[in-house]
Structures are given as structure tokens and as C-alpha cells.
Design an enzyme around this catalytic site. Structure first.
Site, short mmCIF file in Angstrom:
data_model
loop_
_atom_site.label_atom_id
_atom_site.label_comp_id
_atom_site.label_asym_id
_atom_site.label_seq_id
_atom_site.Cartn_x
_atom_site.Cartn_y
_atom_site.Cartn_z
N GLN A 103 0.84 -1.20 0.00
CA GLN A 103 0.00 0.00 0.00
C GLN A 103 0.87 1.25 0.00
O GLN A 103 1.71 1.44 0.89
CB GLN A 103 -0.92 0.01 1.23
CG GLN A 103 -2.02 1.05 1.06
CD GLN A 103 -2.81 1.29 2.32
OE1 GLN A 103 -2.23 1.55 3.38
NE2 GLN A 103 -4.11 1.24 2.22
N TYR A 183 -6.55 10.76 4.14
CA TYR A 183 -5.16 11.07 3.80
C TYR A 183 -5.10 11.89 2.50
O TYR A 183 -6.11 12.39 2.04
CB TYR A 183 -4.32 9.78 3.76
CG TYR A 183 -4.31 9.12 5.14
CD1 TYR A 183 -3.80 9.81 6.25
CD2 TYR A 183 -4.85 7.86 5.34
CE1 TYR A 183 -3.82 9.24 7.52
CE2 TYR A 183 -4.87 7.29 6.62
CZ TYR A 183 -4.36 7.99 7.69
OH TYR A 183 -4.38 7.44 8.95
N GLY A 323 -9.17 -7.06 8.78
CA GLY A 323 -8.09 -6.34 9.44
C GLY A 323 -7.71 -7.00 10.75
O GLY A 323 -6.94 -7.96 10.78
#
Ligand code: PHB
Length: 365
Positions: A103, A183, A323
Site C-alpha cells: 500500500q 489522507y 483487518g
């Protein structure tokens, strides 16, 4: 008898060929506590290889440059030492039969001058997210960032391209653009964080422009079908983000435009918080975007075995990313297969250094 759970079926489309539909989601784990912020042999390689029975692993967010960082001890993918560290990781995962994307991350304004020799973090506009940054000295209040110049934008595009090229050198099976969670890209998309009056602000097309320029630059060094992108359309009230009337139309525009690309996948998050009373929010992201997007759709946020199998069964997603279950269940796929219980995770060691809470979660008997 073959296990017929949808999560355990292989998946193949457009060159992406996975042994099952279980994805290890990207998660910050803060173990790159060395001056180079490089993945460490005996630590990162072991952690990811332990989880190689996933159909696909997506690494933790990895900064594409020094400017891109906003959390302590996160790894980068811009220096030689980092590429060498990641090579160990991809080799270990491949030797264990897994696939792994990295990522690519730029936090934009979700940072602090302590990371930038006292300089301001970069963002589309000089607007403080009024959030916190996890610095070497602990959590600190974010500041009003510097509005990126055209030069800053060009440099950032080239940083992403360079990072993507490094990812290929390091042996990754692909890259995921972190265009999510408040972000840098998300800051460009959203009209409350992007007040620019040039070609990168104002209209929906303009606010999406920076993302597509980065995607087009990465395409020059990574085959399109090895690129994924992540979005969290209904992010509201956390990570400095607020939704407005144009938020969902902006993501609709971006995601339908991505039909013109031959991407590995898009990776969507269901809302992080209850948005049933949030004006302009969409509560069911998979339901909203499945009809809009023709390619591979990966879904995420609070899925378990039952919910994961159900959403695949309903045809609303192709892949499911997990996750926190992956923190404490390295053999998540085997546990699903044998219907074994889940091990609990320890939040106190999510972001600490070393092996504890990282490579010491056992496989089930
Ligand atoms: C985090 O470190 O808390 C974090 C990082 C990246 C995300 C979300 C959360 O996308």
C-alpha cells in the site's frame, strides 16, 4: 467434501488469480523502528509469511517519500534499504505460497512538523484537520498545513511513480494506492479540505485530477492489472473528514471513471462509524457501488466469517478484506475452513515495537 464457503473459493479475473477470497487488510503496525524505516529481517518477513494462506495480503501503508509520513515507525518504499527490506518480505510470502501488494501512502495534512524538520506537512489547502498525529514523542495536535504548489504536486506524483517502481523491484505482486481515510488523495477529493482555485480544486473533476495523474504515472511502471485503489466514501467525523453534498457524487465520478481502467481491484470501506443520521452519507457502500463498478470489488470494515460469506453470496463484492482478525489469527483461512474459534487481539501491542503481539500469535491446533 470440499469446503463450499464462498470465502474459500478461488478468484480469477483480469490476470488477478487468487487461491481464495480472503484478503489481509492493510494495517499500521509500527515495527520499522530503525533510522531507515526499513522492514526488518526476522520481523516483517515472518509476520507477513505467517499470513500467506490469505488469497492476497496488502501491506501496511508505506510512505512514498519523507514528506509522506505521519506516524512513527511506519515503513517506507523510497530508499534502497527499504527496497532491500521489502525483498525479504515478498520472498518469504512467495515461498509460503502467498501473494502480496504494497500500500502506497501519503498522509498529507495528517502529520506534524516533527516529522519534517519543523516544516509544515503538505495538503491541497491550508486547513487544519484538527486531528492528532502519532509522533516520536507521542500524540500531538495537527497544525495548519502548507497548501501544495504545482511544484509540490508534480514532485508528489513523481514520488508515487518512484515508489511504485521500487515496489516492482522489491518483488511485490502489485500496489494499492491509499486514496482513503482522510489522507492526501481524500483531502483533494473533499470540498471541505480542498479549497483550491486552480485545476486541482473547485469542480468534482478537478478535485479528482491529482489522483488520476498519480494513477497514470504509476501505470507507466506497473501493469494496470496490478494496481488497486482504496476508498472510504462515507468517512465522516474522524480522520479530519466531513461529508458534504458533493462527497458521494465525487466518489461516484471517480469509481465510474475507474471502469475505463483495467485495475486489479477497488478496495472499498463500509463506514467506520454509524452514518445513518449523517446527511449526504451512504450507509451501504457495497450496495451503492456494486452496480457502478464493473471490475473486482473488495470490501472491508468489521467483517467476520459469516458476514464475509454472506456478502459474496449476495454478489455485492468479490473479495473481503479482514483487518484486526488477521492480527491475532495468522491462519485465518484455516480457521474459516475448519470453523475454528477466533483468537482475541491485544490492542496494547498494535503499535508497539518488536515481536510481542506481532509474530507470536500461534496457529490453531
Ligand atoms: C492508523 O494507523 O490508525 C491508520 C492508518 C491508515 C489508515 C487508517 C488508520 O488508513
Amino acid at each position: 467434501m470440499e469446503n463450499e464457503q464462498p470465502l474459500l473459493q478461488p478468484y480469477s479475473k483480469n490476470g488477478l488469480s487468487l487461491k481464495n477470497r480472503v484478503v489481509m487488510a492493510p494495517m499500521t503496525r509500527s515495527r520499522a523502528d530503525n533510522p531507515e524505516n526499513a522492514p526488518q529481517e526476522g520481523l516483517h518477513d515472518i509476520y507477513y509469511a505467517q499470513r500467506a494462506s490469505a488469497g492476497l495480503i496488502i501491506t501496511e501503508g508505506s510512505q512514498v517519500s519523507k514528506d509522506a509520513v505521519g506516524y512513527v515507525n511506519t515503513p517506507g518504499i523510497y530508499s534502497e534499504a527499504q527496497v532491500e527490506g521489502w525483498k525479504k518480505v515478498t520472498q518469504s510470502v512467495h515461498n509460503s505460497g502467498g501473494k502480496i501488494f504494497i500500500q502506497l501512502w501519503h498522509v498529507g495534512r495528517m502529520s506534524h512538523p516533527d516529522f519534517h524538520d519543523g516544516n509544515l506537512p503538505l495538503a491541497p489547502s491550508a486547513i487544519n484537520p484538527n486531528s492528532k498525529s502519532y509522533t516520536p514523542e507521542g500524540f500531538k495536535e495537527t497544525v495548519t498545513p502548507k497548501e501544495m504548489t504545482i511544484e509540490d504536486i508534480k514532485k508528489t506524483i513523481s514520488d508515487f511513480k518512484n515508489a511504485a517502481e521500487n515496489a516492482m523491484k522489491a518483488g511485490f505482486d502489485g500496489v494499492e494506492i491509499h486514496s482513503s481515510n482522510g489522507y492526501l488523495f481524500h483531502q483533494f477529493f473533499n470540498g471541505t479540505s480542498n479549497k483550491r482555485s486552480d485545476g486541482y480544486g473547485g469542480s468534482i473533476e478537478n478535485r479528482a485530477r491529482f489522483f488520476f495523474e498519480v494513477l497514470d504515472a504509476i501505470k507507466q511502471v506497473v501493469p494496470e492489472n496490478k494496481i488497486g485503489a482504496r476508498f472510504n466514501p462515507s468517512l465522516h467525523g474522524t480522520f479530519g473528514m466531513k461529508m458534504d453534498a458533493e462527497t458521494i457524487p465525487t466518489f461516484d465520478y471517480i469509481i465510474s471513471k475507474l471502469n475505463n481502467y483495467n485495475l486489479a481491484y477497488i478496495h472499498l470501506s463500509e463506514p467506520f462509524t454509524d452514518v445513518s443520521n449523517v446527511e449526504f452519507a451512504v450507509s451501504n457502500i457495497a450496495e451503492h457501488y456494486r452496480p457502478i463498478y464493473n471490475g473486482t470489488l473488495m470490501i472491508n470494515t468489521n467483517f467476520d466469517q459469516k458476514k464475509g460469506n454472506a456478502i459474496l453470496e449476495n454478489g455485492l463484492a468479490d473479495l473481503v478484506a479482514f483487518g484486526k482478525p488477521y492480527i491475532s489469527n495468522p491462519d485465518l483461512v484455516e480457521r474459516f475452513d475448519k470453523n475454528k474459534p477466533m483468537a482475541e487481539w491485544d490492542e496494547d501491542t498494535f503499535y508497539t515495537t518488536g515481536k510481542k503481539g506481532y509474530t507470536d500469535y500461534p496457529k490453531v491446533e
